[in-house]
Write a protein that holds these residues in place. Structure first.
Motif, PDB file in Angstrom:
ATOM      1  N   UNK A  95      59.231  43.269  45.453  1.00  0.00           N
ATOM      2  CA  UNK A  95      57.918  42.493  45.583  1.00  0.00           C
ATOM      3  C   UNK A  95      56.767  43.171  46.554  1.00  0.00           C
ATOM      4  N   UNK A  96      55.120  42.952  45.598  1.00  0.00           N
ATOM      5  CA  UNK A  96      54.170  43.821  46.676  1.00  0.00           C
ATOM      6  C   UNK A  96      53.401  42.745  46.003  1.00  0.00           C
ATOM      7  N   UNK A  97      51.488  43.603  46.751  1.00  0.00           N
ATOM      8  CA  UNK A  97      50.608  42.597  45.837  1.00  0.00           C
ATOM      9  C   UNK A  97      49.787  43.827  45.470  1.00  0.00           C
ATOM     10  N   UNK A  98      49.391  43.092  43.919  1.00  0.00           N
ATOM     11  CA  UNK A  98      48.518  43.495  43.074  1.00  0.00           C
ATOM     12  C   UNK A  98      47.445  45.061  43.801  1.00  0.00           C
ATOM     13  N   UNK A  99      47.504  46.231  43.366  1.00  0.00           N
ATOM     14  CA  UNK A  99      46.345  46.463  44.097  1.00  0.00           C
ATOM     15  C   UNK A  99      45.038  46.399  43.615  1.00  0.00           C
ATOM     16  N   UNK A 100      43.703  47.131  44.372  1.00  0.00           N
ATOM     17  CA  UNK A 100      42.279  46.993  43.980  1.00  0.00           C
ATOM     18  C   UNK A 100      42.267  46.971  42.827  1.00  0.00           C
ATOM     19  N   UNK A 101      41.712  46.532  41.740  1.00  0.00           N
ATOM     20  CA  UNK A 101      41.471  46.912  40.648  1.00  0.00           C
ATOM     21  C   UNK A 101      41.775  46.835  39.247  1.00  0.00           C
ATOM     22  N   UNK A 102      43.444  45.977  39.790  1.00  0.00           N
ATOM     23  CA  UNK A 102      43.883  45.812  38.950  1.00  0.00           C
ATOM     24  C   UNK A 102      43.540  44.421  37.427  1.00  0.00           C
ATOM     25  N   UNK A 103      44.292  45.188  36.290  1.00  0.00           N
ATOM     26  CA  UNK A 103      43.896  44.058  35.456  1.00  0.00           C
ATOM     27  C   UNK A 103      45.056  43.534  34.309  1.00  0.00           C
ATOM     28  N   UNK A 104      45.083  42.380  33.944  1.00  0.00           N
ATOM     29  CA  UNK A 104      46.460  42.016  33.522  1.00  0.00           C
ATOM     30  C   UNK A 104      46.268  42.821  31.748  1.00  0.00           C
ATOM     31  N   UNK A 105      46.574  42.070  30.877  1.00  0.00           N
ATOM     32  CA  UNK A 105      46.774  42.565  29.590  1.00  0.00           C
ATOM     33  C   UNK A 105      45.480  41.089  28.885  1.00  0.00           C
ATOM     34  N   UNK A 106      45.599  40.596  29.188  1.00  0.00           N
ATOM     35  CA  UNK A 106      44.503  39.980  28.806  1.00  0.00           C
ATOM     36  C   UNK A 106      42.723  40.280  29.578  1.00  0.00           C
ATOM     37  N   UNK A 107      43.047  41.274  30.862  1.00  0.00           N
ATOM     38  CA  UNK A 107      41.862  41.777  31.228  1.00  0.00           C
ATOM     39  C   UNK A 107      41.236  41.003  32.146  1.00  0.00           C
ATOM     40  N   UNK A 108      41.608  40.337  33.013  1.00  0.00           N
ATOM     41  CA  UNK A 108      41.577  39.901  33.972  1.00  0.00           C
ATOM     42  C   UNK A 108      42.206  40.145  35.373  1.00  0.00           C
ATOM     43  N   UNK A 109      40.777  40.131  36.384  1.00  0.00           N
ATOM     44  CA  UNK A 109      41.192  40.753  37.709  1.00  0.00           C
ATOM     45  C   UNK A 109      42.325  39.939  38.067  1.00  0.00           C
ATOM     46  N   UNK A 110      43.620  40.826  39.021  1.00  0.00           N
ATOM     47  CA  UNK A 110      44.782  40.429  39.256  1.00  0.00           C
ATOM     48  C   UNK A 110      44.651  41.019  40.930  1.00  0.00           C
ATOM     49  N   UNK A 111      43.806  41.689  41.648  1.00  0.00           N
ATOM     50  CA  UNK A 111      43.782  42.415  42.588  1.00  0.00           C
ATOM     51  C   UNK A 111      43.970  41.487  44.008  1.00  0.00           C
ATOM     52  N   UNK A 112      44.583  41.577  44.599  1.00  0.00           N
ATOM     53  CA  UNK A 112      45.507  40.846  45.853  1.00  0.00           C
ATOM     54  C   UNK A 112      46.786  39.672  44.886  1.00  0.00           C
ATOM     55  N   UNK A 113      47.006  39.781  44.078  1.00  0.00           N
ATOM     56  CA  UNK A 113      48.591  39.347  43.336  1.00  0.00           C
ATOM     57  C   UNK A 113      49.115  39.184  43.635  1.00  0.00           C
TER      58      UNK A 113
END
Length: 464
Positions: A48-66
């Motif tokens: 388990x973790x929280x996505x680091x700052x600036x992380x984007x998914x395969x569609x280019x969406x920002x998922x920071x903190x997810x």
């Protein structure tokens, strides 16, 4: 109070036990490592973790903190130790600001791209197929192409598998390939094999760089010809056997005893009468190429070794007599020299050599042996004896269709040298008739046949 860590004993207790709903069991160190227990009792490790700052998914969406759960494998296929190691690697990526799941996805995508790219790369078998296709397009004989194909199957593919990517073939592989024929003492085979490999890889490089192939689905990706770095200095002794006029006469008169088949004797005689043309070209010749009334053999460019233009060979009176005898024997349809058991195919490549060996064996049995020679020596014999009776080297080169090379000869000199070749064949006819009769060659008459008369024509009266 600290939670109790996950142990192997605890995993065994959890596995296979059904429950009302799925639950998660956490490790006791607060690292986010744990195991998910399904309602059916299946165990899956996770981080388990929280996505680091600036992380984007395969569609280019920002998922920071997810909030994210990264699967690490099912138990017991994945052991607890293996799962902890994977979890540690994921946490190290997080410390560097990299989302481990996105990192894994990018690696998988890169692997798929490389796999697709590799699947589009041509193989060694593809290089061989391209080379064989190129030779067929250039009109090389079936026997020659078959011999090249046999060389690849005998000496190349057993060493370097046929599905090897062409761009992965290294000079060390070429060394191993050439060592195979060299180790059995076949130096000439090794030299020919190296030449074929070099041409094949050169062709693959040209195919990749040809702008007409820009949209091709297959690329060989050969950056450097691996054969160039593998020198092969094999000493080749050039043939030096040439028959005298006296020996030419003996061959002509005794040819009928070489084999039981009359057409075999006519092949030897026609090779001599036509002034030593290529054996393969005569062996594969067909009747429509010959016009006895016009006195010429018209060999299309695609049929001969020097493919720059059609080759015209004058037919002298001796050659015409042999052709008439051959026509009466075979019917004048299809090949001049068909196979004995299949008239739809030309005489086999090894047959002329067998005929000569049969002739030599006959002469030895008669107590009058002749110095050994081969069918290939006829061309050298005719050229040498032609020079002896005064036919210029330039004329014999045109008569034998040698490639003069150079831009001038290839693109600008369109003269067919027909008159010169006619006079040369008339002179050769005079010399050959004398040799057949066992008489001295009348060199003066031969040289006179090479001259023009005052009206610019050949002096035909000397032929009679």
């Amino acid at each position: 109070m600290a939670r109790k860590g996950i142990t192997a004993k605890k995993l065994e207790a959890l596995q296979g036990k059904r429950r009302k709903s799925a639950t998660r069991e956490w490790d006791g160190d607060g690292s986010g490592f744990g195991v998910k227990v399904s309602a059916a009792g299946r165990l899956t490790f996770f981080q388990f973790y929280y996505s680091p700052e600036g992380t984007t998914d395969k569609d280019g969406n920002d998922i920071t903190g997810k909030r994210r759960f990264m699967g690490l494998g099912n138990y017991p296929e994945t052991t607890l130790a293996e799962a902890r190691e994977k979890a540690q690697e994921a946490r190290e990526l997080l410390e560097r600001g990299i989302d481990p799941q996105e990192h894994a996805r990018e690696q998988q995508e890169a692997h798929r791209r490389e796999k697709r790219k590799r699947a589009q790369r041509g193989t060694l078998a593809g290089v061989a197929a391209l080379y064989l296709w190129h030779m067929r397009k250039r009109g090389r004989s079936r026997e020659y192409i078959t011999a090249v194909r046999r060389g690849f199957h005998r000496d190349v593919f057993p060493v370097v598998p046929r599905d090897t990517k062409a761009g992965d073939v290294e000079p060390e592989d070429v060394q191993l390939i050439l060592h195979r024929p060299l180790s059995r003492g076949a130096d000439h085979t090794a030299r020919v094999l190296r030449a074929n490999l070099h041409r094949a890889f050169k062709l693959a490089i040209q195919a990749d760089n040809d702008p007409r192939n820009l949209g091709s689905a297959v690329k060989f990706r050969v950056r450097h010809n691996p054969v160039e770095d593998v020198p092969l200095e094999v000493h080749v002794t050039p043939g030096d056997r040439e028959l005298s006029f006296s020996e030419i006469g003996r061959v002509w008169r005794e040819a009928d005893h070489a084999t039981p088949y009359p057409q075999d004797a006519l092949l030897l005689r026609l090779l001599l009468a036509l002034g030593g043309q290529h054996i393969t070209e005569l062996r594969e010749a067909q009747w429509p190429e010959f016009d006895l009334q016009a006195g010429q053999w018209h060999l299309k460019a695609a049929r001969h070794k020097n493919r720059t233009r059609d080759h015209l060979v004058p037919i002298n009176s001796t050659a015409a007599e042999v052709l008439e005898e051959l026509r009466a024997l075979t019917g004048g349809q299809g090949y001049l020299f068909p196979q004995l058991r299949n008239a739809h195919k030309p005489m086999r490549a090894e047959r002329p050599g067998a005929i000569v060996r049969g002739l030599l064996a006959h002469l030895e049995a008669q107590g009058e042996p002749m110095e050994k020679f081969t069918a290939s020596d006829f061309r050298r014999t005719c050229k040498t004896r032609m020079h002896e009776i005064g036919i210029p080297k330039t004329t014999t080169n045109h008569l034998h269709n040698h490639d003069f090379g150079g831009v001038s000869a290839k693109h600008y000199d369109r003269y067919d040298y027909w008159g010169e070749k006619q006079r040369a064949m008339r002179a050769w006819d005079i010399a050959l008739k004398a040799a057949i009769a066992g008489e001295p060659v009348p060199e003066a008459r031969c040289r006179a046949a090479l001259q023009w008369d005052e009206n610019g024509g050949a002096r035909l009266e000397v032929v009679g």
